[in-house]
Design an enzyme around this catalytic site. Structure first.
Site, short mmCIF file in Angstrom:
data_model
loop_
_atom_site.label_atom_id
_atom_site.label_comp_id
_atom_site.label_asym_id
_atom_site.label_seq_id
_atom_site.Cartn_x
_atom_site.Cartn_y
_atom_site.Cartn_z
N PRO A 188 0.23 -50.22 -34.58
CA PRO A 188 0.33 -48.82 -34.00
C PRO A 188 0.44 -47.66 -35.32
CG PRO A 188 2.33 -50.16 -33.44
CD PRO A 188 1.36 -51.18 -33.84
N GLU A 190 6.82 -55.57 -34.15
CA GLU A 190 7.93 -55.47 -35.05
C GLU A 190 7.26 -55.27 -36.39
OE1 GLU A 190 7.83 -57.68 -32.84
OE2 GLU A 190 9.65 -57.33 -31.60
N ARG A 250 -20.95 -54.19 -27.69
CA ARG A 250 -21.79 -53.66 -26.53
C ARG A 250 -22.58 -52.62 -27.51
NH1 ARG A 250 -20.86 -48.96 -24.41
NH2 ARG A 250 -21.58 -49.70 -22.32
#
Ligand code: 6GU
Length: 238
Positions: A94, A122, A160
């Site tokens: 993140p 974490e 793709r």
């Protein structure tokens, strides 16, 4: 392209690359995807892959030794300055920069070998980022328990775009985002369903009019739900 995924939950990927375009691309040998259990590279007798954070705090942090051993095994290098030019070692976290269509296109065009490290919520020992990782990626501003879903997203968006991955009947050129807009609405038969009619313009076979309608609808949809996509870097409408 060769993709190696490093995870503490290899079973997560048992079926996720076995459908549709990714499956076809694997069968056509456009991409090779291998999933590895980080635990297999653990160096101690208890096969430890994580440990408590120095300085205290909640949760566990992925240890550096197994990840250094894994990257060395997969790439032959243990310092990113020694990587081949077409190697990317990506940490899904993140804390990464946000993945988007342009990043997918850049990786698809530039990377011949990609290693995806699935972080834990974490954290991952910072020395992995410092020495091994070329790109830290997040897939959006929300919290996942681990990088596994994000890795599957990055693989899908990238594969793709590899030459030959989409059949000749389809193309990435008309996708949402490739022109900076969301897609226009699509309809199929029946022409009337439960009183809802397909827009007349789509039925008349006039291709210039259909293209014009589609561009207008794509723009209106984008303006309504993703006005940020219409803004330039400085926040001005483009
Ligand atoms: Cl890449 N990992 C985690 N744990 N959470 C996320 C993410 C990644 N991207 C958005 N949220």
């Amino acid at each position: 392209m060769k993709i190696d995924v490093l995870t503490i939950f290899p079973e997560y990927f048992d079926s996720i690359f076995e459908f549709g375009i990714i499956r076809r691309a694997k069968l056509a040998e456009i991409v090779e995807i291998n999933v590895h259990d980080i635990r297999e590279f653990a160096t101690d007798k208890h096969k430890m892959v994580d440990d408590r954070p120095f300085g205290g705090g909640d949760g566990m942090v992925l240890k550096p030794e197994p990840l250094f051993a894994a990257i060395e095994h997969l790439t032959g290098a243990s310092d990113r300055k020694d990587y081949r030019e077409d190697l990317r070692v990506v940490l899904l976290t993140p804390q990464g920069r946000q993945f988007n269509q342009q990043a997918a296109a850049d990786f698809a065009a530039e990377a011949e070998h990609m290693v995806l490290i699935c972080g834990r919520y974490e954290g991952v020992d910072e020395r992995v980022s410092e020495r091994l990782v070329t790109d830290e990626l997040s897939i959006g501003d929300y919290v996942l328990s681990g990088g596994e879903p994000a890795a599957s997203v990055v693989v899908d968006a990238m594969v793709r775009l590899l030459p030959g991955a989409l059949g000749s009947e389809t193309s990435a050129e008309n996708d949402s985002f490739s022109d900076g807009l969301l897609d226009c609405p699509q309809y199929t038969r029946p022409a009337e369903f439960r009183g809802m009619k397909v827009p007349e313009v789509l039925l008349n076979g006039h291709h210039a009019e259909i293209d014009k309608w589609r561009r207008k609808m794509a723009f209106e949809k984008t303006k309504k739900v993703r006005e940020d996509l219409l803004m330039g870097e400085n926040g001005e409408r483009e």
